[in-house]
Design an enzyme around this catalytic site. Structure first.
Site, PDB file in Angstrom:
ATOM      1  N   ASP A 205      -5.538  -6.809   5.806  1.00  0.00           N
ATOM      2  CA  ASP A 205      -6.589  -6.047   5.230  1.00  0.00           C
ATOM      3  C   ASP A 205      -7.934  -6.898   5.043  1.00  0.00           C
ATOM      4  OD1 ASP A 205      -8.189  -4.030   4.540  1.00  0.00           O
ATOM      5  OD2 ASP A 205      -7.138  -3.431   2.842  1.00  0.00           O
TER       6      ASP A 205
ATOM      7  N   ASP B 218     -11.194  -8.582   7.356  1.00  0.00           N
ATOM      8  CA  ASP B 218     -12.495  -8.237   7.060  1.00  0.00           C
ATOM      9  C   ASP B 218     -13.117  -9.793   6.935  1.00  0.00           C
ATOM     10  OD1 ASP B 218     -12.490  -5.608   6.747  1.00  0.00           O
ATOM     11  OD2 ASP B 218     -13.101  -5.544   4.946  1.00  0.00           O
TER      12      ASP B 218
ATOM     13  N   LYS C 206       3.188 -15.410   2.174  1.00  0.00           N
ATOM     14  CA  LYS C 206       3.199 -16.157   0.794  1.00  0.00           C
ATOM     15  C   LYS C 206       4.422 -16.257   0.152  1.00  0.00           C
ATOM     16  CE  LYS C 206       0.611 -17.370  -2.605  1.00  0.00           C
ATOM     17  NZ  LYS C 206      -0.298 -18.946  -2.558  1.00  0.00           N
TER      18      LYS C 206
ATOM     19  N   ASP D 109      -3.124 -17.932   1.286  1.00  0.00           N
ATOM     20  CA  ASP D 109      -4.419 -18.785   0.766  1.00  0.00           C
ATOM     21  C   ASP D 109      -5.207 -19.889   1.750  1.00  0.00           C
ATOM     22  OD1 ASP D 109      -1.938 -19.761   0.305  1.00  0.00           O
ATOM     23  OD2 ASP D 109      -2.548 -20.421  -1.717  1.00  0.00           O
TER      24      ASP D 109
ATOM     25  N   TYR E 159       0.820  -1.169  -0.035  1.00  0.00           N
ATOM     26  CA  TYR E 159      -0.132  -0.009  -0.163  1.00  0.00           C
ATOM     27  C   TYR E 159       0.848   1.258   0.063  1.00  0.00           C
ATOM     28  CZ  TYR E 159      -4.067  -2.866   0.967  1.00  0.00           C
ATOM     29  OH  TYR E 159      -5.095  -3.761   1.074  1.00  0.00           O
TER      30      TYR E 159
END
Ligand code: NAD
Length: 356
Positions: A247, A251, A191, A223, A140
């Protein structure tokens, strides 16, 4: 000494939900909570008034405050603005200006809401998970970034995932410290099989583990972590991960609890100063209708009492009051189920104050 709280309501439902958390804090003042509230602009509201989503006065006020209570930013009205002045820039800007690198997102399922989850209640009942998300680095913020036009005229968008060892270590320490105070289990999510940057993340977390012999560290690819969160979420105690993975996963974890309207968050700097906000956005679809759930913001104020203001007994009182209103059957629309009493934003805030 009086503690200063900067209150930044923002856009959409922001002003409505923040007003309810302020009610709760004001009520605690009568019981000795020594705070002074100051109000500032952020997001679209700030852009409309000053031409920037993060005015200098807001930054100065937030820097001099002991803690910040934030609503949410963004909305349809500002979607067509250049990205440099969009409301969300105000939020990313304040997080990085205050160096709020550690984002704590608890996902707790109140037993009274076990039916509100889309998952079977035996999968989620008793869920108490903490996601620690790195907040000021990663993709980001990484440079270079942008959209460029290639020689053949085609456009290409690009962003950069970058983490220094020191950034990984400092978020790792926060997560290990929290795990130490909980069940002593930390799952680091990366990852590493595809992204070199997160291979470094994994190595650094593994090195840190030798300083925390009482914490059991495990690693998981993102994942798989997404899958495990909906398959068997209670296997997790504390998860630590990068900005973008956190992020998304937080959620996802929020929905395990039934509503995004129930979940608070804290973003801390190296000295424990913090910004406290619900994890949801400005919900423009329900703004101004007195139907938003204010509990995530009220619980954010409770995290503020616990982590920055050092008032754990008052934090317990707020959390018990929230539990009590749920026991009373009061529900905003997002957590409503048959047989319960549907209430609006302000009625829910009033009920929490009464239950204090
Ligand atoms: P959102 O979280 O605002 O809303 C998602 C859904 O959840 C909507 O249906 C909304 O009505 C509902 N919802 C959210 N909070 C609720 C509450 N307290 N009570 C009841 N229902 C609630 O996410 P979005 O729709 O993707 O984004 C809307 C705007 O918010 C966008 O401009 C986005 O950029 C911004 N946003 C801001 C933040 C922030 O300020 N921290 C975070 C995420 C999104």
């Amino acid at each position: 000494m009086t503690k200063k709280i900067a209150v930044l309501a923002g856009d959409g439902i922001g002003p409505e939900i923040v007003a309810e958390a302020v009610k709760v804090l004001q009520a605690l003042k009568k019981d000795g909570l020594d705070i002074e509230l100051e109000y500032g602009l952020i997001g679209g509201a700030a852009y409309d008034e000053t031409g920037t989503p993060l005015p200098d006065e807001t930054v100065a006020m937030s820097k001099s405050a002991d803690a910040i209570l934030l609503g949410a930013v963004g909305g349809y009205k500002w979607e067509s603005l250049d990205i440099s002045v969009r409301p969300e820039k105000g939020l990313l800007g304040i997080r990085s200006q205050l160096n709020l690198f550690a984002n704590l997102r608890p996902a707790i399922l109140y037993p009274q809401l076990a039916d509100a989850s889309t998952l079977k209640s035996e999968v989620v009942a008793g869920l108490d998970l903490m996601i620690v998300r790195e907040l000021t680095g990663g993709i980001y913020f990484g440079q270079p970034r942008g959209v460029r036009t290639l020689d053949n005229g085609e456009k290409e968008g690009f962003n950069t995932l970058v983490y220094r060892e020191s950034e990984i270590r400092r978020i790792g320490k926060v997560a290990f410290d929290i795990a130490q105070k909980r069940q002593g289990r930390l799952c680091s999510v990366d990852k590493a099989n595809v992204l070199e940057c997160t291979e470094l993340w994994r190595e650094t977390m593994t090195e840190l583990a030798s300083d925390y012999e009482d914490v059991e560290l495990s690693h998981m690819y993102v994942d798989n972590a997404a899958m495990q969160l909906v398959r068997a979420p209670k296997q997790f105690d504390v998860m630590v991960t990068t900005n973008m993975f956190g992020d998304i996963l937080s959620d996802c974890a929020s929905m395990l609890t039934g509503s995004i309207g129930m979940l608070p968050s804290a973003s801390l700097d190296e000295d424990g100063k913090g910004m406290y906000e619900p994890i949801h956005g400005s919900a423009p679809d329900i703004a101004g209708k007195n139907s938003a759930n204010p509990l995530a913001t009220i619980l954010s104020a409770s995290m503020m009492l616990r982590y920055t203001l050092d008032e754990p007994a008052l934090a317990d009182r707020v959390e018990n009051a929230v539990s009590k209103v749920l026991d009373q059957g009061l529900r905003t629309a997002d957590i409503y189920s048959e047989g319960m009493t549907k209430v609006g934003t302000s009625e829910m805030g009033d009920a929490v104050v009464a239950a204090l």
